[in-house]
Design a protein around this motif. Structure first.
Motif, PDB file in Angstrom:
ATOM      1  N   GLY A   1      38.144  48.091  43.931  1.00 42.64           N
ATOM      2  CA  GLY A   1      37.996  46.659  43.623  1.00 42.64           C
ATOM      3  C   GLY A   1      37.773  45.888  44.905  1.00 42.64           C
ATOM      4  O   GLY A   1      37.271  46.424  45.902  1.00 42.64           O
TER       5      GLY A   1
ATOM      6  N   VAL B   1      39.777  44.890  47.147  1.00 43.45           N
ATOM      7  CA  VAL B   1      40.490  45.419  48.313  1.00 43.45           C
ATOM      8  C   VAL B   1      40.044  46.847  48.644  1.00 43.45           C
ATOM      9  O   VAL B   1      39.686  47.152  49.783  1.00 43.45           O
TER      10      VAL B   1
ATOM     11  N   VAL C   1      37.727  56.425  45.342  1.00 43.35           N
ATOM     12  CA  VAL C   1      37.918  56.957  43.986  1.00 43.35           C
ATOM     13  C   VAL C   1      38.164  55.800  43.032  1.00 43.35           C
ATOM     14  O   VAL C   1      38.907  54.864  43.353  1.00 43.35           O
TER      15      VAL C   1
ATOM     16  N   LEU D   1      39.787  62.154  41.306  1.00 41.12           N
ATOM     17  CA  LEU D   1      40.945  61.840  42.149  1.00 41.12           C
ATOM     18  C   LEU D   1      41.546  63.110  42.772  1.00 41.12           C
ATOM     19  O   LEU D   1      41.951  63.115  43.938  1.00 41.12           O
TER      20      LEU D   1
ATOM     21  N   ALA E   1      44.959  51.385  46.134  1.00 44.86           N
ATOM     22  CA  ALA E   1      44.490  49.981  46.152  1.00 44.86           C
ATOM     23  C   ALA E   1      44.109  49.550  44.735  1.00 44.86           C
ATOM     24  O   ALA E   1      43.065  48.933  44.520  1.00 44.86           O
TER      25      ALA E   1
ATOM     26  N   ALA F   1      50.413  55.353  37.448  1.00 46.15           N
ATOM     27  CA  ALA F   1      49.454  56.377  36.999  1.00 46.15           C
ATOM     28  C   ALA F   1      48.855  57.106  38.201  1.00 46.15           C
ATOM     29  O   ALA F   1      48.742  58.341  38.207  1.00 46.15           O
TER      30      ALA F   1
ATOM     31  N   GLU G   1      49.234  61.079  39.347  1.00 44.71           N
ATOM     32  CA  GLU G   1      48.075  61.963  39.570  1.00 44.71           C
ATOM     33  C   GLU G   1      48.099  62.563  40.976  1.00 44.71           C
ATOM     34  O   GLU G   1      47.756  63.721  41.167  1.00 44.71           O
TER      35      GLU G   1
ATOM     36  N   THR H   1      49.374  45.048  46.483  1.00 43.76           N
ATOM     37  CA  THR H   1      50.538  44.177  46.658  1.00 43.76           C
ATOM     38  C   THR H   1      51.593  44.604  45.646  1.00 43.76           C
ATOM     39  O   THR H   1      51.381  44.497  44.438  1.00 43.76           O
TER      40      THR H   1
ATOM     41  N   LEU I   1      43.328  40.325  53.376  1.00 43.91           N
ATOM     42  CA  LEU I   1      41.964  39.782  53.334  1.00 43.91           C
ATOM     43  C   LEU I   1      41.841  38.677  52.292  1.00 43.91           C
ATOM     44  O   LEU I   1      42.625  38.616  51.337  1.00 43.91           O
TER      45      LEU I   1
HETATM   46  P1  NAD Z   1      40.661  45.013  41.345  1.00 43.38           P
HETATM   47  O1  NAD Z   1      41.100  44.824  39.938  1.00 43.38           O
HETATM   48  O2  NAD Z   1      39.433  44.315  41.834  1.00 43.38           O
HETATM   49  O3  NAD Z   1      40.443  46.569  41.614  1.00 43.38           O
HETATM   50  C1  NAD Z   1      41.313  47.559  41.187  1.00 43.38           C
HETATM   51  C2  NAD Z   1      40.509  48.836  40.952  1.00 43.38           C
HETATM   52  O4  NAD Z   1      41.411  49.914  40.674  1.00 43.38           O
HETATM   53  C3  NAD Z   1      39.568  48.748  39.751  1.00 43.38           C
HETATM   54  O5  NAD Z   1      38.253  49.105  40.154  1.00 43.38           O
HETATM   55  C4  NAD Z   1      40.132  49.774  38.762  1.00 43.38           C
HETATM   56  O6  NAD Z   1      39.128  50.400  37.977  1.00 43.38           O
HETATM   57  C5  NAD Z   1      40.806  50.764  39.703  1.00 43.38           C
HETATM   58  N1  NAD Z   1      41.832  51.592  39.064  1.00 43.38           N
HETATM   59  C6  NAD Z   1      42.812  51.201  38.222  1.00 43.38           C
HETATM   60  N2  NAD Z   1      43.543  52.284  37.834  1.00 43.38           N
HETATM   61  C7  NAD Z   1      43.011  53.369  38.461  1.00 43.38           C
HETATM   62  C8  NAD Z   1      43.316  54.760  38.457  1.00 43.38           C
HETATM   63  N3  NAD Z   1      44.325  55.244  37.727  1.00 43.38           N
HETATM   64  N4  NAD Z   1      42.554  55.578  39.198  1.00 43.38           N
HETATM   65  C9  NAD Z   1      41.530  55.107  39.931  1.00 43.38           C
HETATM   66  N5  NAD Z   1      41.186  53.789  39.980  1.00 43.38           N
HETATM   67  C10 NAD Z   1      41.922  52.930  39.245  1.00 43.38           C
HETATM   68  O7  NAD Z   1      41.890  44.622  42.237  1.00 43.38           O
HETATM   69  P2  NAD Z   1      41.888  43.986  43.718  1.00 43.38           P
HETATM   70  O8  NAD Z   1      41.595  42.542  43.649  1.00 43.38           O
HETATM   71  O9  NAD Z   1      41.105  44.864  44.614  1.00 43.38           O
HETATM   72  O10 NAD Z   1      43.441  44.122  44.081  1.00 43.38           O
HETATM   73  C11 NAD Z   1      44.040  45.368  44.348  1.00 43.38           C
HETATM   74  C12 NAD Z   1      45.407  45.142  44.934  1.00 43.38           C
HETATM   75  O11 NAD Z   1      45.297  44.472  46.197  1.00 43.38           O
HETATM   76  C13 NAD Z   1      46.328  44.250  44.097  1.00 43.38           C
HETATM   77  O12 NAD Z   1      47.638  44.692  44.230  1.00 43.38           O
HETATM   78  C14 NAD Z   1      46.168  42.887  44.724  1.00 43.38           C
HETATM   79  O13 NAD Z   1      47.287  42.061  44.510  1.00 43.38           O
HETATM   80  C15 NAD Z   1      46.038  43.248  46.185  1.00 43.38           C
HETATM   81  N6  NAD Z   1      45.312  42.261  46.982  1.00 43.38           N
HETATM   82  C16 NAD Z   1      44.202  41.664  46.502  1.00 43.38           C
HETATM   83  C17 NAD Z   1      43.513  40.745  47.291  1.00 43.38           C
HETATM   84  C18 NAD Z   1      42.284  40.043  46.743  1.00 43.38           C
HETATM   85  O14 NAD Z   1      41.872  39.060  47.360  1.00 43.38           O
HETATM   86  N7  NAD Z   1      41.684  40.500  45.655  1.00 43.38           N
HETATM   87  C19 NAD Z   1      43.967  40.458  48.578  1.00 43.38           C
HETATM   88  C20 NAD Z   1      45.094  41.108  49.056  1.00 43.38           C
HETATM   89  C21 NAD Z   1      45.767  42.007  48.261  1.00 43.38           C
END
Ligand code: NAD
Length: 437
Positions: free
Chosen positions: A9, A11, A29, A70, A83, A101, A105, A121, A153
Motif C-alpha cells: 500500500g 507505506v 508481497v 509470501l 506493512a 494473518a 504465515e 502503525t 511518511l
Molecule cells: P494500505 O491499505 O494502503 O496497504 C495495505 C496493503 O496490505 C494492501 O495492499 C493489502 O492488500 C495488503 N495486505 C493486507 N493483508 C495482507 C496479507 N495477509 N498478505 C499480504 N498483503 C496483505 O495501507 P497503508 O496506508 O500503506 O498503511 C499501512 C500501515 O502503515 C498502517 O498501519 C498505517 O497506519 C501505517 N502508516 C500509514 C501511513 C500513510 O500515510 N498511509 C503513514 C504512516 C504509517
C-alpha cells in the motif's frame, strides 16, 4: 541486504521502492493478485509523486520484484517488513486482523534466523503479540527477533519523506538487532533513534496524537475568531512564528481526515483506557475534530437556505492534496450530507475521482477542470487545497457562476483578493463576505 516487504500500500510500496533505490534486493508481497499483476507491469495502485519512476527504474535494474508468494518472500530474505493496514475496529481499538494473518504465515515459513519488522502503525505491545504468534506457530526451531520501525511518511510527499526523514526510529530488543536495521538505513544519513520495542510503538502514536492536537487546537481558535471578528490565518501566522510552536499543522479547516490521524487518536485513547489511564485531552481533540463538518455544513445552510435543487461545484475530493487517497476524506461527509437535503453536485479533483465515485451519490457530475465545475453553480465548495486552485483565474470562475459565492473549507484565498474580485466568501475562522440579498 535482502529485504521482503509484506503489504504494497502507501507505506509498503514506497518503503520497498526506496530500499531498492538504496541498492538492496527487495521483494514486495501482497495478497491482492490484481495489484501484484499490475505492479509487475509497473502500473501503480496509488498516486504518489515520483513513485512510478522509482519503481520502474528499480524493476528494470532487477532490484525490485513483486509477488503474491509470501512463503517465498520469507524464505529468501533476512529482514521481513510488515506493512499491512491496521484500521480502527468499532470500539476504537486497532483491528489487528491483517498483522495477525501475516505473522501466522511468517511462522509457517520461517526456516532460519530472521528479523521481523513492524512498520505498520500498531498499538504498544504488538511486538510481543507478533513474537507470540510466531513462537506458537513456527514449524522449525529457529530464532528470530521482532523490531518496531514506525513509519512517518506523509502521503503526497512519501518518496521525499522516505529519502530525507526527520528521524528513523528503531525499537529493538538488543543493540545487535538494532545494528542490522541501522545498516539498512545508513545511506540516508538521517538521525537514528534507538529504543526498546514498546517505546518505538508509542513514539508513533504520541507523534500523530500531538499533530492531531495542533490541528484541533487551531480549529478551536478558529471558532472563537469567527465570533470575535479575528482572522485565524493571521493568528496562526503570529503563533507559528514562535519556534517553540512552529507553523506546521496550524492550518484551520475542516479538521483532520485520511487513513491515519482518525484511527491513531482513537487507538491511543483505547490503549490508555486498557491500561487504566485516561487521555481527556486527546478525547477533546477527537470531539473538536468531529464537530468540524457539522459546523461547516451549518455555515453553508445559513447562507443557502433550502438546498433542494441547489447546484454546488466542488473543488477537490481527496483528503489532502497530492494524493488519491479518499479514506476519511471530508468531501464524502460534506457532499453526502448536502445531497441528503436535495443539493446537486459537479466535482473536480485532479486524481482521486475514480476512488471517490463509489463513496459519493450516483448523480454527481465529474468535470475535467475547475472552470467547468463553476459553470452555472449556485456556490463553490473548496474541499482540498490542491496547489492548482490557488492559481485559478478567479474572474473567469466568478463570471460563469450563477452566484459568485465560495465556501472555502481550506482558507486558500486571502480576504483582500476575494473582496476585490467581488466574491461572496465564507471561509474558516474569518469574517464572512456576504452581500445583502
Ligand atoms: P494500505 O491499505 O494502503 O496497504 C495495505 C496493503 O496490505 C494492501 O495492499 C493489502 O492488500 C495488503 N495486505 C493486507 N493483508 C495482507 C496479507 N495477509 N498478505 C499480504 N498483503 C496483505 O495501507 P497503508 O496506508 O500503506 O498503511 C499501512 C500501515 O502503515 C498502517 O498501519 C498505517 O497506519 C501505517 N502508516 C500509514 C501511513 C500513510 O500515510 N498511509 C503513514 C504512516 C504509517
Amino acid at each position: 541486504m535482502n529485504v521482503c516487504v509484506i503489504g504494497t500500500g502507501y507505506v509498503g510500496l514506497v518503503t520497498g521502492a526506496v530500499f531498492a533505490e538504496l541498492g538492496n534486493d527487495v521483494v514486495c508481497v501482497d495478497n491482492n493478485a490484481t495489484k501484484i499483476d499490475n505492479l509487475k507491469k509497473s502500473i501503480m495502485p496509488i498516486y504518489e509523486p515520483g513513485l512510478e519512476e522509482m519503481v520502474r527504474r528499480n524493476q528494470e535494474d532487477g532490484r525490485l520484484t513483486f509477488t503474491t508468494d509470501l512463503a517465498d518472500g520469507v524464505k529468501r530474505n533476512d529482514v521481513i517488513f510488515i506493512a499491512v493496514g491496521t484500521p480502527a475496529a468499532d470500539d476504537g481499538s486497532t483491528d489487528m486482523r491483517f498483522v495477525e494473518a501475516v505473522a501466522t504465515e511468517i511462522a509457517a515459513h520461517i526456516d532460519r534466523y530472521k528479523i521481523i519488522v513492524n512498520k505498520s502503525t500498531v498499538p504498544p505491545g504488538t511486538g510481543d503479540f507478533v513474537r507470540g504468534i510466531i513462537e506458537r506457530n513456527k514449524r522449525r526451531q529457529v530464532e528470530f527477533d521482532v523490531v518496531s520501525n514506525p513509519e512517518f511518511l506523509k502521503e503526497g510527499s512519501a518518496i521525499t519523506d522516505s529519502l530525507q526523514p526527520d528521524r528513523i526510529v528503531i525499537g529493538a530488543p538488543s543493540q545487535n538487532v538494532a545494528m542490522a536495521l541501522l545498516e539498512l538505513y545508513a545511506p540516508l544519513e538521517a538521525p537514528m533513534i534507538i529504543t526498546d520495542v514498546t517505546s518505538a510503538e508509542m513514539i508513533k502514536y504520541a507523534s500523530n496524537a500531538f499533530l492531531a492536537t495542533k490541528i484541533s487546537f487551531i480549529n478551536a481558535v478558529a471558532n472563537i475568531c469567527e465570533s470575535i471578528g479575528a482572522d485565524v490565518t493571521l493568528v496562526a501566522k503570529g503563533m507559528g512564528s514562535d519556534k517553540r510552536i512552529g507553523k506546521e499543522f496550524l492550518m484551520a479547516g475542516l479538521g483532520y481526515g485520511g487513513s491515519c490521524f482518525p484511527k491513531d487518536t482513537l487507538s491511543l485513547i483505547h490503549t490508555a483506557k486498557k491500561f487504566g489511564e485516561t487521555f481527556d485531552m486527546l478525547e477533546a481533540v477527537v470531539k473538536t475534530n468531529s464537530e468540524r463538518t457539522p459546523r461547516f455544513l451549518k455555515r453553508i445552510k445559513d447562507v443557502m437556505g433550502d438546498l433542494k435543487g441547489k447546484k454546488f461545484g466542488v473543488l477537490g475530493l481527496a483528503f489532502k492534496p497530492d494524493t488519491d487517497d479518499m479514506r476519511d476524506a471530508k468531501s464524502v461527509e460534506v457532499i453526502n450530507a448536502l445531497a441528503a437535503e436535495g443539493a446537486k453536485f459537479a466535482a473536480y479533483d485532479p486524481i482521486s475521482v475514480e476512488n471517490a465515485k463509489p463513496m459519493l451519490p450516483a448523480d454527481v457530475e465529474y468535470k475535467d477542470s475547475p472552470y467547468a465545475v463553476a459553470e452555472g453553480a449556485d456556490a463553490l465548495i473548496i474541499m482540498t487545497e490542491w496547489k492548482e486552485f490557488k492559481g485559478l483565474k478567479l474572474e473567469n470562475i466568478r463570471d460563469t457562476m450563477k452566484r459568485p459565492l465560495i465556501f472555502d473549507g481550506r482558507n486558500i484565498y486571502t480576504m483582500d483578493r476575494m473582496e476585490r474580485l467581488g466574491f461572496e466568501y465564507v471561509s474558516i475562522g474569518r469574517r464572512k463576505l456576504l452581500k445583502k440579498r
